[in-house]
Design a protein around this motif. Structure first.
Motif, PDB file in Angstrom:
ATOM      1  N   PRO A 184       0.810  -1.226   0.000  1.00  0.00           N
ATOM      2  CA  PRO A 184       0.000   0.000   0.000  1.00  0.00           C
ATOM      3  C   PRO A 184       0.839   1.270   0.000  1.00  0.00           C
ATOM      4  O   PRO A 184       0.375   2.322  -0.439  1.00  0.00           O
ATOM      5  CB  PRO A 184      -0.823  -0.124   1.289  1.00  0.00           C
ATOM      6  CG  PRO A 184      -0.875  -1.584   1.575  1.00  0.00           C
ATOM      7  CD  PRO A 184       0.443  -2.129   1.113  1.00  0.00           C
ATOM      8  N   ASP A 260      -2.335   2.589   5.801  1.00  0.00           N
ATOM      9  CA  ASP A 260      -2.609   1.520   4.838  1.00  0.00           C
ATOM     10  C   ASP A 260      -4.104   1.276   4.681  1.00  0.00           C
ATOM     11  O   ASP A 260      -4.582   0.995   3.579  1.00  0.00           O
ATOM     12  CB  ASP A 260      -1.927   0.222   5.283  1.00  0.00           C
ATOM     13  CG  ASP A 260      -0.415   0.270   5.123  1.00  0.00           C
ATOM     14  OD1 ASP A 260       0.098   1.255   4.567  1.00  0.00           O
ATOM     15  OD2 ASP A 260       0.245  -0.698   5.543  1.00  0.00           O
ATOM     16  N   GLU A 261      -4.838   1.397   5.801  1.00  0.00           N
ATOM     17  CA  GLU A 261      -6.265   1.109   5.718  1.00  0.00           C
ATOM     18  C   GLU A 261      -7.006   2.125   4.858  1.00  0.00           C
ATOM     19  O   GLU A 261      -8.052   1.816   4.273  1.00  0.00           O
ATOM     20  CB  GLU A 261      -6.893   1.035   7.112  1.00  0.00           C
ATOM     21  CG  GLU A 261      -6.733   2.271   7.958  1.00  0.00           C
ATOM     22  CD  GLU A 261      -5.518   2.208   8.881  1.00  0.00           C
ATOM     23  OE1 GLU A 261      -5.570   2.846   9.951  1.00  0.00           O
ATOM     24  OE2 GLU A 261      -4.540   1.506   8.524  1.00  0.00           O
ATOM     25  N   GLU A 264      -6.604   0.841   1.300  1.00  0.00           N
ATOM     26  CA  GLU A 264      -7.458  -0.319   1.064  1.00  0.00           C
ATOM     27  C   GLU A 264      -8.933   0.085   0.990  1.00  0.00           C
ATOM     28  O   GLU A 264      -9.689  -0.426   0.151  1.00  0.00           O
ATOM     29  CB  GLU A 264      -7.218  -1.351   2.161  1.00  0.00           C
ATOM     30  CG  GLU A 264      -5.803  -1.939   2.093  1.00  0.00           C
ATOM     31  CD  GLU A 264      -5.363  -2.583   3.393  1.00  0.00           C
ATOM     32  OE1 GLU A 264      -6.163  -2.576   4.359  1.00  0.00           O
ATOM     33  OE2 GLU A 264      -4.222  -3.087   3.449  1.00  0.00           O
ATOM     34  N   LEU A 282      -1.597  -4.819  -4.239  1.00  0.00           N
ATOM     35  CA  LEU A 282      -2.893  -4.154  -4.395  1.00  0.00           C
ATOM     36  C   LEU A 282      -2.902  -3.398  -5.716  1.00  0.00           C
ATOM     37  O   LEU A 282      -2.062  -2.527  -5.956  1.00  0.00           O
ATOM     38  CB  LEU A 282      -3.133  -3.172  -3.237  1.00  0.00           C
ATOM     39  CG  LEU A 282      -4.402  -2.320  -3.308  1.00  0.00           C
ATOM     40  CD1 LEU A 282      -5.641  -3.208  -3.291  1.00  0.00           C
ATOM     41  CD2 LEU A 282      -4.435  -1.327  -2.157  1.00  0.00           C
TER      42      LEU A 282
END
Length: 308
Positions: A184, A260-261, A264, A282
């Motif tokens: 990410p 990172d979240e 995502e 990703l």
């Protein structure tokens, strides 16, 4: 502007280029009619000397050959051109080429035309992948085939990054048709690139490739090639969104972290964005592929940062 569909790839290790070639050959064996490669000298013209030329059996395993050939490119001012000729269903034999270019670390590569990458896959004219032809296996040679192909490459090789730029070959993150990173953090770096290009342009951002000629996106009046085919309300919406997010763009340049979240979440919930079906890394695909851009993915991340 190029009519060719050129895929730019960054690898963790230079030697991974041999694994990339081997993976592409193995993936294409059901419809691979011919396999050729040339080791070429410095420069990037039709006059570039050919050091060696090889006609290979597409059914054989050439992993060790490619490993040795790629090893010779390290620190060299030369490059390798691998030609995969796909068999197309037709009355007469019809072959469509796909080229892989591996540039030696001392070679200028395609730096005058786009961002400097050690590996470029050239699918040639984009119109060949509109689904008007079938591969010899009966599978349509269309854009969804390309997506499956690139997804398989990412799974097998796990490059550091893979980019499908627009036809104009403008390397501004919100312009990508598809972008993959093996972590990410790569997407977070893209967001910082977007902030830098939006506020400072290429020269003040210190780029050493063609991006150094880019003007600050938010200083450009009207339509401009840096915004690709956007025009009218769509272009206005993008510029207005970036202007409204200027405080976050500035904070990104000051070192603001991108969790990172957030990356995502943006990949999973942005409109007109489809995550790549990869087992590693990703990737995000702008839908419809090759006709839309990844702007909503990056704008969504900016929104998450602004409202955290």
């Amino acid at each position: 502007m190029s009519w060719d569909l050129e895929i730019a790839i960054e690898l963790d290790e230079f030697s991974d280029a041999a694994r990339l070639i081997t993976a592409m050959v193995r993936l294409s064996q059901p419809f691979l009619g011919r396999l050729r490669c040339q080791e070429k000298g410095s420069g990037w013209t039709h006059l570039t000397p050919v050091f060696q030329a090889h006609q290979l059996d597409p059914r054989d395993d050439h992993a060790s050959f490619f490993a040795q050939t790629v090893a010779r490119l390290r620190n060299a001012d030369s490059y390798l051109k691998v030609e995969l000729l796909f068999e197309i269903e037709d009355v007469d034999l019809h072959l469509t080429p796909v080229y892989i270019y591996i540039f030696g670390s001392a070679h200028t590569g395609l730096s005058e035309y786009g961002r400097r990458f050690p590996v470029v896959i050239d699918f040639c004219n984009r119109q060949r992948w509109k689904g008007n032809d079938n591969l010899i296996t009966g599978e349509p040679a269309d854009e969804q085939f390309l997506v499956r192909w690139l997804t398989a490459i990412c799974d097998r090789v796990r490059p550091r990054s893979l980019y499908v730029p627009p036809e104009e070959n403008v390397y501004v993150p919100c312009n990508y048709h598809l972008v993959y990173h093996n972590t990410p953090a790569g997407h977070a770096d893209d967001l910082r690139d977007l902030a830098s290009l939006a506020l400072k342009g290429g020269r003040r951002s210190g780029y050493r490739d063609a991006r150094r000629r880019y003007k600050p996106l938010l200083d450009i009046p009207g339509e401009n090639i840096l915004f690709c085919r956007r025009a009218g309300g769509r272009l206005d919406d993008l510029k207005n969104e970036l202007r409204e997010r200027r405080p976050i763009l500035e904070k990104l340049l000051d070192g603001l972290e991108v969790p990172d979240e957030f990356v995502e979440t943006a990949a999973l919930s942005s409109t007109r964005i489809e995550p790549m079906d990869t087992k590693t890394g990703l990737g995000i695909i702008a839908e419809p592929f090759l006709r839309y851009y990844s702007e909503n993915f990056y704008l969504h991340m900016l929104h998450l940062l602004a409202t955290q």
